[in-house]
Design an enzyme around this catalytic site. Structure first.
Site, mmCIF file in Angstrom:
data_model
loop_
_atom_site.group_PDB
_atom_site.id
_atom_site.type_symbol
_atom_site.label_atom_id
_atom_site.label_comp_id
_atom_site.label_asym_id
_atom_site.label_seq_id
_atom_site.Cartn_x
_atom_site.Cartn_y
_atom_site.Cartn_z
ATOM 1 C CG HIS A 267 -10.751 9.242 27.422
ATOM 2 N ND1 HIS A 267 -9.704 10.055 27.524
ATOM 3 C CD2 HIS A 267 -11.862 9.688 26.932
ATOM 4 C CE1 HIS A 267 -10.232 11.206 27.275
ATOM 5 N NE2 HIS A 267 -11.413 11.126 26.714
ATOM 6 C CE LYS B 89 -9.681 9.115 23.722
ATOM 7 N NZ LYS B 89 -10.616 9.354 22.506
#
Length: 237
Positions: free
Chosen positions: A131, A135
């Site tokens: 990600h 995040k």
């Protein structure tokens, strides 16, 4: 469909407004806004709540939804044990749709992974999730969703996150490795290997608007349902 959109100022809230605002009545609520009301202060009506705010607001969200008898789609991740208990309790009163990932593709991937884990019952399993560098939670809620779907086929399989040290790998475990880099929307790869053959299942999200699509479909699915806790696999059936 009249949607109360909590977290309207966020990236996902804006994605829903941009893509679906012309076809739905969207009431924008966000505690950070100086113009729009917060969820708690909104006194109008609506058919369903979509929450793209933050898991820290779970208690307030559910109290509001129960007081208005409104179904709610929870599209945030990172809930702790207590917040998950609140979700389970609320689902006894109102319909609650809760998924770690609002992608229909991920729901399909989870089903494939469960079947593969059952049929290759001696194979080793690893999940690699990637990600963007902003995040906060690791492993991702989606990686946990995938691991838990395979645990349904392997009840004795422990989930091991971020392996380190010098201990030998337990052949039963489901390993999860997390990568945070750049502006990656989301990549989840499942590797299942018997030593003689390897299956790799992979899902890659190219645009965050796919999560907006999933949230809208979940909201449509939830309207008119009985109280209960629903998830993606219920909808894709």
């Amino acid at each position: 469909m009249k949607i109360i959109l909590n977290g309207a100022l966020g990236r996902m809230g804006q994605a829903i407004i941009k893509k679906y605002g012309a076809n739905n009545t969207i009431i924008e609520v966000d505690a950070r806004s100086e113009i729009n009301p917060s969820l708690a202060s909104y006194t109008g009506d609506g058919e369903v709540i979509i929450d793209f705010s933050n898991h820290a607001g779970t208690k307030e969200l559910l109290e509001y939804a129960m007081s208005k008898k409104l179904p709610v789609v929870i599209a945030t991740t990172g809930q702790d044990v207590e917040e998950k208990k609140l979700i389970e309790e609320a689902s006894k009163v109102i319909p609650v749709f809760f998924s770690y990932n609002m992608s229909i593709g991920i729901a399909i991937l989870a089903d494939f992974a469960k079947k593969a884990a059952a049929m290759m019952d001696d194979a080793e399993i690893e999940i690699v999730e990637t990600h963007h560098d902003q995040k906060l939670d690791a492993p991702s809620g989606t990686a946990l969703l995938l691991a838990k779907s395979m645990q349904e086929a392997r009840s004795d399989a422990p989930i091991v996150c971020g392996r380190n040290g010098h201990a030998k790998r337990d052949p039963k475990e489901i390993g999860i490795s997390s990568i945070r880099i750049g502006n990656v929307v989301g990549i989840h790869e499942i590797i299942i290997s018997s030593g003689l053959e390897t299956i790799t299942l992979k899902h890659e999200a190219h645009d965050r608007s796919l999560f907006a699509d999933g949230a809208i479909k979940a909201a449509e699915f939830l309207i008119g349902k009985e109280p209960g806790l629903y998830e993606m696999k219920d909808m894709v059936k």
